[in-house]
Motif scaffolding. Structure first.
Motif, PDB file in Angstrom:
ATOM      1  N   GLU A  53      10.426  -2.767   4.725  1.00 42.63           N
ATOM      2  CA  GLU A  53      10.802  -1.801   3.687  1.00 42.63           C
ATOM      3  C   GLU A  53      10.449  -2.280   2.284  1.00 42.63           C
ATOM      4  OE1 GLU A  53      11.747   1.124   4.286  1.00 42.63           O
ATOM      5  OE2 GLU A  53      12.907   1.214   6.136  1.00 42.63           O
ATOM      6  N   LEU A  54      10.013  -3.519   2.151  1.00 45.41           N
ATOM      7  CA  LEU A  54       9.686  -4.037   0.830  1.00 45.41           C
ATOM      8  C   LEU A  54       8.485  -3.311   0.240  1.00 45.41           C
ATOM      9  CD1 LEU A  54      10.141  -7.847   1.532  1.00 45.41           C
ATOM     10  CD2 LEU A  54      11.728  -6.332   0.320  1.00 45.41           C
ATOM     11  N   VAL A  55       8.412  -3.310  -1.080  1.00 45.53           N
ATOM     12  CA  VAL A  55       7.375  -2.576  -1.801  1.00 45.53           C
ATOM     13  C   VAL A  55       6.519  -3.560  -2.590  1.00 45.53           C
ATOM     14  CG1 VAL A  55       6.935  -0.787  -3.529  1.00 45.53           C
ATOM     15  CG2 VAL A  55       8.905  -0.581  -1.996  1.00 45.53           C
ATOM     16  N   LEU A  56       5.208  -3.357  -2.553  1.00 48.39           N
ATOM     17  CA  LEU A  56       4.283  -4.146  -3.363  1.00 48.39           C
ATOM     18  C   LEU A  56       3.864  -3.319  -4.566  1.00 48.39           C
ATOM     19  CD1 LEU A  56       2.506  -6.734  -3.694  1.00 48.39           C
ATOM     20  CD2 LEU A  56       0.705  -5.477  -2.469  1.00 48.39           C
ATOM     21  N   VAL A  57       4.034  -3.878  -5.751  1.00 48.32           N
ATOM     22  CA  VAL A  57       3.661  -3.170  -6.976  1.00 48.32           C
ATOM     23  C   VAL A  57       2.763  -4.056  -7.823  1.00 48.32           C
ATOM     24  CG1 VAL A  57       5.775  -1.780  -7.012  1.00 48.32           C
ATOM     25  CG2 VAL A  57       5.719  -3.964  -8.194  1.00 48.32           C
ATOM     26  N   ASP A  58       1.994  -3.411  -8.689  1.00 45.29           N
ATOM     27  CA  ASP A  58       1.190  -4.181  -9.634  1.00 45.29           C
ATOM     28  C   ASP A  58       2.018  -4.478 -10.871  1.00 45.29           C
ATOM     29  OD1 ASP A  58       1.197  -1.885 -11.241  1.00 45.29           O
ATOM     30  OD2 ASP A  58      -0.860  -1.317 -10.705  1.00 45.29           O
ATOM     31  N   GLY A  59       1.414  -5.140 -11.848  1.00 47.08           N
ATOM     32  CA  GLY A  59       2.135  -5.547 -13.045  1.00 47.08           C
ATOM     33  C   GLY A  59       2.627  -4.413 -13.900  1.00 47.08           C
ATOM     34  N   ASP A  60       2.139  -3.210 -13.658  1.00 45.53           N
ATOM     35  CA  ASP A  60       2.612  -2.032 -14.385  1.00 45.53           C
ATOM     36  C   ASP A  60       3.660  -1.255 -13.604  1.00 45.53           C
ATOM     37  OD1 ASP A  60       0.866  -2.460 -16.585  1.00 45.53           O
ATOM     38  OD2 ASP A  60      -0.796  -1.621 -15.409  1.00 45.53           O
ATOM     39  N   GLY A  61       4.043  -1.789 -12.448  1.00 53.27           N
ATOM     40  CA  GLY A  61       5.064  -1.127 -11.654  1.00 53.27           C
ATOM     41  C   GLY A  61       4.553  -0.019 -10.761  1.00 53.27           C
ATOM     42  N   GLN A  62       3.234   0.077 -10.589  1.00 54.73           N
ATOM     43  CA  GLN A  62       2.659   1.102  -9.728  1.00 54.73           C
ATOM     44  C   GLN A  62       2.664   0.614  -8.278  1.00 54.73           C
ATOM     45  OE1 GLN A  62       1.820   4.193 -11.024  1.00 54.73           O
ATOM     46  NE2 GLN A  62       2.842   3.199 -12.772  1.00 54.73           N
ATOM     47  N   VAL A  63       3.153   1.457  -7.374  1.00 55.57           N
ATOM     48  CA  VAL A  63       3.277   1.082  -5.974  1.00 55.57           C
ATOM     49  C   VAL A  63       1.894   0.981  -5.336  1.00 55.57           C
ATOM     50  CG1 VAL A  63       4.159   1.765  -3.714  1.00 55.57           C
ATOM     51  CG2 VAL A  63       5.575   2.095  -5.763  1.00 55.57           C
ATOM     52  N   LEU A  64       1.605  -0.164  -4.740  1.00 54.25           N
ATOM     53  CA  LEU A  64       0.347  -0.388  -4.037  1.00 54.25           C
ATOM     54  C   LEU A  64       0.520  -0.340  -2.526  1.00 54.25           C
ATOM     55  CD1 LEU A  64      -0.989  -3.414  -6.130  1.00 54.25           C
ATOM     56  CD2 LEU A  64      -1.486  -0.977  -6.463  1.00 54.25           C
ATOM     57  N   GLU A  65       1.714  -0.715  -2.070  1.00 54.81           N
ATOM     58  CA  GLU A  65       1.995  -0.715  -0.637  1.00 54.81           C
ATOM     59  C   GLU A  65       3.478  -0.445  -0.432  1.00 54.81           C
ATOM     60  OE1 GLU A  65       1.799  -3.887   3.076  1.00 54.81           O
ATOM     61  OE2 GLU A  65       0.271  -4.001   1.485  1.00 54.81           O
ATOM     62  N   GLY A  66       3.787   0.419   0.511  1.00 52.50           N
ATOM     63  CA  GLY A  66       5.177   0.762   0.784  1.00 52.50           C
ATOM     64  C   GLY A  66       5.410   2.238   0.578  1.00 52.50           C
TER      65      GLY A  66
END
Length: 263
Positions: free
Chosen positions: A83-96
């Motif tokens: 359930e964890l979420v991967l985000v970039d440095g701007d908080g945009q979801v990349l995975e999840g």
């Protein structure tokens, strides 16, 4: 006849789970995600949850400006690795498949960027951390355990409302500097470490130190440990490796009690 002086046991001979070495990128990613899920379960167990507030981030081992974080709006007790979420440095979801708390990245991303060797950042609205933050106080070296934070934490002495802008994140990262923790005035605590284990241990210990300091202040005038002794104690107990070692019983208890967190 005098007894021989006991020799200290080398760390590598202690029967403890030490930080992993020689893992592939994929293995290290999975390791960090597992530690993150367990840390969030522990935050829930210790009552460090207030609605949708509170988050722990861990840097992805391959993409330096990307971070794994708990899903927005999900109870800590329900978080699993998947359930964890991967985000970039701007908080945009990349995975999840969940959203992310943007407030997490108004601060966390700036701390991660300012401290390239920091792997994890922990923040929650814990009870005693908020109480001490309302006084604008820093931790005093009044117990052995509190000495871990002696001259190694800061106070962010302003309140800017919800941390939703880059300016507040930059100022908090600057106030934290090279230290392991910070008291955010009228808000709570934030800690960092070179592992999820260390960052989580420091948060739990910082919260406990706040509790003890407030209790001591209510009872009388606490006796402060002398500077040289506080520094020496910090040298002994204040490293991230010691934080990791101290945290292992908690991690093991979380995984054994709630093995579903690794799914």
């Amino acid at each position: 006849m005098s007894q021989p002086t006991p020799m200290p046991i080398p760390v590598d001979r202690l029967r403890l789970a030490l930080p992993p070495e020689g893992l592939s990128t994929a293995e290290l990613r999975q390791h960090r995600k597992g530690r993150l899920a367990a840390a969030l379960r522990l935050f829930g167990r210790y009552g460090h949850e207030e609605g949708v507030s509170g988050h722990i981030t861990v840097r992805d081992p391959e993409f330096d400006d990307c971070y794994w974080v708990n899903p927005f709006g999900m109870a800590f007790a329900h978080v699993t690795v998947s359930e964890l979420v991967l985000v970039d440095g701007d908080g945009q979801v990349l995975e999840g498949r969940h959203h992310v708390n943007q407030a997490a990245f108004a601060v966390h991303a700036h701390v991660h960027r300012a401290r390239p060797r920091v792997v994890a950042v922990a923040h929650a609205h814990s009870t005693y951390g908020r109480a001490l933050s309302a006084l604008g106080h820093r931790l005093e070296p009044i117990t052995q355990d509190a000495c871990a934070f002696y001259e190694d934490h800061a106070v962010f002495d302003e309140y800017t409302g919800m941390f939703v802008d880059d300016s507040a994140g930059r100022r908090i990262a600057a106030a934290l500097g090279p230290r392991k923790g910070i008291v955010l005035r009228n808000h709570g605590l934030l800690t960092v470490g070179d592992s999820v284990d260390a960052a989580t241990w420091w948060f739990l210990q910082m919260e406990r130190a706040c509790q003890i300091q407030l209790a001591a202040m209510a009872a009388g005038k606490p006796i402060v440990i002398e500077h040289a002794d506080a520094v020496a104690t910090r040298t002994q107990i204040g490293s991230d490796l010691v934080g990791w070692i101290n945290y292992q019983p908690l991690h093991t208890s979380a995984v054994r009690a709630e093995p579903d967190l690794l799914s």
